[in-house]
Scaffold this active site. Structure first.
Site, short mmCIF file in Angstrom:
data_model
loop_
_atom_site.label_atom_id
_atom_site.label_comp_id
_atom_site.label_asym_id
_atom_site.label_seq_id
_atom_site.Cartn_x
_atom_site.Cartn_y
_atom_site.Cartn_z
N GLU A 30 0.81 -1.22 0.00
CA GLU A 30 0.00 0.00 0.00
C GLU A 30 0.84 1.27 0.00
O GLU A 30 0.43 2.31 -0.50
CB GLU A 30 -0.96 0.01 1.18
CG GLU A 30 -2.11 -0.99 1.07
CD GLU A 30 -1.77 -2.37 1.59
OE1 GLU A 30 -0.57 -2.64 1.86
OE2 GLU A 30 -2.68 -3.19 1.72
N PHE A 46 -11.42 -7.43 13.74
CA PHE A 46 -10.36 -7.88 12.83
C PHE A 46 -10.04 -6.78 11.81
O PHE A 46 -10.95 -6.23 11.19
CB PHE A 46 -10.80 -9.15 12.11
CG PHE A 46 -9.78 -9.64 11.12
CD1 PHE A 46 -8.53 -10.08 11.54
CD2 PHE A 46 -10.06 -9.61 9.76
CE1 PHE A 46 -7.58 -10.50 10.63
CE2 PHE A 46 -9.11 -10.04 8.84
CZ PHE A 46 -7.86 -10.49 9.28
N GLN A 47 -8.78 -6.48 11.69
CA GLN A 47 -8.28 -5.44 10.77
C GLN A 47 -8.90 -4.06 11.06
O GLN A 47 -9.13 -3.28 10.15
CB GLN A 47 -8.48 -5.84 9.31
CG GLN A 47 -7.59 -7.03 8.93
CD GLN A 47 -7.47 -7.26 7.44
OE1 GLN A 47 -8.38 -6.98 6.68
NE2 GLN A 47 -6.32 -7.78 7.03
N LYS A 105 -17.48 -0.57 6.22
CA LYS A 105 -17.93 -1.51 5.18
C LYS A 105 -19.43 -1.42 4.93
O LYS A 105 -19.88 -1.52 3.78
CB LYS A 105 -17.54 -2.93 5.57
CG LYS A 105 -17.75 -3.92 4.43
CD LYS A 105 -17.13 -5.27 4.69
CE LYS A 105 -17.31 -6.15 3.46
NZ LYS A 105 -16.75 -7.50 3.69
N MET A 129 24.56 8.47 2.12
CA MET A 129 24.44 9.71 2.88
C MET A 129 24.68 9.47 4.37
O MET A 129 25.32 10.28 5.05
CB MET A 129 23.06 10.34 2.65
CG MET A 129 22.92 11.73 3.22
SD MET A 129 24.15 12.90 2.58
CE MET A 129 23.27 13.60 1.18
#
Lengths: 163, 574
Positions: free
Chosen positions: B51, B113-114, B163, B482
């Site tokens: 993502e 969940f999630q 949802k 760097m």
């Protein structure tokens, strides 16, 4: 210097956390915070007292204004204003102290709002300085608990904080 | 009247809003939306492999096009994986709309969940965020999200979508809202005329003026107006890293960019200036160095669309809140027909600047000799020539990023795409994907290093699926260059975890995905490799170019010093 900033805030979920989060995120101070609905159900009024030099206060007001949920704000300390805070204090009230508490409350124009055989609950309103002085006066007698609302304020005269 | 489910409203809204492509990754809470996307063909969905890459790809597109990038992720880990990309866009003021699935309303707060409070998690790194409370709100909330993302000072906006808001069984009226109003949000456009006049008076009298312009010129599409203004006045101009391309870099009046690794002449000119005209820049710590020693003799005019950027770190003498383009146009109209009283002193000023310029000319780095390891700088210059300076260039973060900014001379805005504010390693490759998908005719080059590339290399798979022909130029110095440079300078060369053992054979890795990879180890191999790489603009080619691992980026400002305090090479300082 201490500033009192009053904010009209959209009455939306999460709006308060954006304001509070801004202060911690950018390392600004919150001394007191007071928030409640207004006569317009879509708006809350939030009053925050904060401490900072002119540069910091300028940044605070600019960043607050940038929040989408902030509709309007005013730094009340820039002009004449009325500042009030309400405090409830529970004090030990046994024997001679019972009279002493009542006398001190009268001097401060505070009211005893609840009584038990051993405890007085005193209500007092005023600016933060007055409330601090009352706490100091009561301390030797024995303060059991303090609940302060934080400062709320409004400009004097015709000046308004409305849409 | 049309009745649509929340999910269909989202798909339809994206079409009506003119969104051609979104980047995302499906998951439970977003499945109704994915089903709606499946049943339409106006909006293309690019399936990334992580993502974070979705946000960087959308970001790359947004930086190249100026339009909001759009991301769709699921709840919980899908959304938290997007946070780095949201923060990257936030720091650089990039318009982006991130649609996050969320667990169903009745489960919120139950550690379902999630489930993650993504509005809470992202609060400090978004311009604004919304939670959908009822499906019928979807069109209006999405319109507000796009409006907020793209106007004023742009930024990312998160929309949290439980949802049940997208359930196919619940249908509501859909009307595309052409306009939306937010009572507390009225971004300024025009600056205060009195202030602009004051600024112009100062500009016409200044003896040692410098323009210092930033990303606001690029996002504000003000580069043509700026170029006009700068040429009329004959002043030198330096840009920030984010402002690169806002003024053509090859032009005589351009001093390149300024700050920590900015050009010698830009930093010297800033330090000695008597007037700094800052437009769309924010006096960031990588620009100013020590603010208490910053430009001691300069008056400061500061134009910015965001009032909170003005006098945040450096006090402005003439603050102007307004959009760059509109303020510049007003400046131009005030200058027209007026005589500048500073022609003579400007001449002197240019003499000083030319002096600084020639002082460092030809000494910026030492090119490699045949048989020696290539210098990263010369690789950038070779790619610049191979692409005639016309490519879209994305970078990751580190030495290669600074070299790319120093040695690829950008003539146009929106061409240099880099994570300036957050400094996000892993940004470059997915950002290049986002650019290439929308600009298929152009060369899109991602300069990266083996450290950064390994943070997002899973996107090779996305490029394979969607046939994305970016050119990846890996400046392989076998170390986190760097970090290593700082360790050389500040930690007596104790290279704590800045070297990369166990590097993969990148050519084999790339070939495993079916792409072309070329290893370049010597001077002589570079030219033919570049010729091969840029033969077909639509072919993904990976150049694994071994460069001198001991090279440092210079100039480099000395910590806590002024603008002019710089290390110029390993042995020289100002």
């Amino acid at each position: 210097m201490r500033h009192i900033i009053s904010i009209l805030l959209e009455n939306e979920p999460g709006a308060l956390s954006r304001v509070v989060g801004l202060f911690s995120q950018r390392n600004f101070n919150i001394e007191t915070l007071n928030v409640a609905p207004t006569e317009d159900p879509s708006l809350s009024r939030l009053t925050v007292t904060t401490v900072g030099d002119d540069r910091v206060i300028e940044q605070i007001t600019k960043h607050l204004n940038k929040l989408i949920d902030v509709v309007k704000l005013v730094d009340l300390t820039e002009g004449n204003h009325i500042e009030r805070e309400l405090m409830l204090v529970k004090v030990k009230a046994l024997g001679a102290a019972r009279d002493e508490v009542k006398r001190t409350a009268d001097i401060f124009r505070a009211q005893v709002v609840d009584v038990t055989p051993s405890v007085y609950t005193v209500q007092i309103t005023g600016d933060a300085g007055k409330l601090d002085a009352f706490v100091q006066a009561m301390a030797p007698i024995g303060i059991l608990e303090v609940a302060r609302t934080g400062v709320s304020g409004i400009a004097r005269g015709d000046k308004l904080l409305t849409l | 009247m049309e009745l649509l489910s929340g999910a269909d409203m989202i798909a339809r809204f994206l079409k009506d809003e003119g969104v051609e492509r979104i980047y995302g990754y499906p998951g439970g809470a977003a499945l109704h939306i994915y089903d709606a996307l499946f049943r339409q063909d106006s909006v293309q969905h690019i399936l990334v492999r992580h993502e974070q890459a979705a946000t960087h790809a959308a970001d790359g597109y947004a930086r190249a096009s100026g339009k909001p990038g759009v991301v769709l992720v699921t709840s919980g880990p899908g959304a938290t994986n997007a946070v780095t990309g949201i923060a990257t866009a936030y720091m650089d003021s990039i318009p982006m709309v991130v649609l996050c699935g969320q667990v169903a309303s009745h489960l919120i707060g139950e550690d379902a969940f999630q489930e993650t409070d993504i509005v809470g998690v992202t609060r400090p790194v978004v311009k604004h965020s919304f939670s959908i409370r009822h499906p019928s709100q979807i069109p209006e909330v999405l319109k507000k999200a796009f409006y907020l993302a793209a106007t004023g000072r742009p930024g990312p906006v998160v929309v949290d979508i439980p949802k049940d808001m997208t359930a196919p069984t619940e249908r509501y009226e859909y009307v595309y809202p052409k306009k939306v109003k937010i009572r507390s949000y009225n971004p300024v456009t025009r600056g205060h005329s009195g202030q602009i006049k004051k600024a112009v008076d100062m500009m016409l009298k200044a003896r040692r003026p410098v323009f210092y312009t930033g990303g606001g010129i690029v996002t504000g599409r003000a580069s043509e107006a700026l170029t006009d203004l700068v040429r009329r006045l004959g002043f030198p101009i330096t840009t920030t890293l984010m402002g690169i391309g806002g003024y053509p870099q090859g032009d005589r009046q351009s001093l390149g960019w300024l700050g920590m690794h900015g050009s010698f002449e830009a930093n010297m000119a800033m330090h000695h200036a008597d007037l700094i005209v800052a437009i769309g820049a924010r006096f960031d710590d990588r620009v100013t160095n020590n603010t208490s020693k910053f430009c001691p003799t300069a008056k400061i005019v500061h134009v910015d669309i965001d009032p909170s950027s003005i006098s945040k770190t450096v006090r402005a003498d003439v603050p102007i809140v307004g959009a760059a383009g509109s303020v510049i146009d007003e400046m131009i109209s005030l200058i027209q027909g007026r005589e500048a009283s500073n022609a003579e002193s400007l001449g002197e000023w240019w003499k000083s600047i030319e002096g600084w310029r020639s002082e460092r000319e030809g000494k910026l780095y030492e090119p490699s000799k045949p048989g020696e390891a290539l210098k990263p700088q010369e690789v950038i210059e070779a790619v610049y020539r191979a692409t005639r300076g016309e490519a879209f260039v994305t970078t990751d973060v580190g030495q290669h990023q600074m070299f790319a900014a120093q040695y690829y001379k950008f003539a146009k805005p929106n061409r240099f795409i880099t994570s300036g504010g957050l400094g996000t390693m892993g940004f470059g490759f997915p950002a290049a994907m986002g650019v290439k998908l929308s600009y298929p005719q152009d060369d899109v080059v991602c300069f990266t290093g083996e450290g950064s590339f390994q943070m997002m290399m899973q996107e090779l798979s996305t490029c394979k699926q969607f046939d994305v022909g970016v050119k990846i130029v890996n400046l392989n110095n076998q170390s986190l260059g760097m970090v290593r440079q700082w360790q050389d300078l500040n930690y007596k060369s104790r290279h704590a975890h800045s070297y990369m053992e166990s590097l993969p054979d990148f050519t084999k890795l790339i070939e495993a995905y079916g792409f072309t990879a070329i290893k370049v180890k010597t001077h002589d191999e570079l030219a033919p490799a570049l010729e091969r790489a840029f033969a077909d603009t639509n072919e993904l080619v990976f150049l694994d170019i071994y460069v001198d691992p001991f090279e440092h980026v210079y100039p480099m400002q000395v910590p806590l010093g002024s603008m002019r305090d710089m290390l110029l090479s390993k042995t020289e300082r100002t």
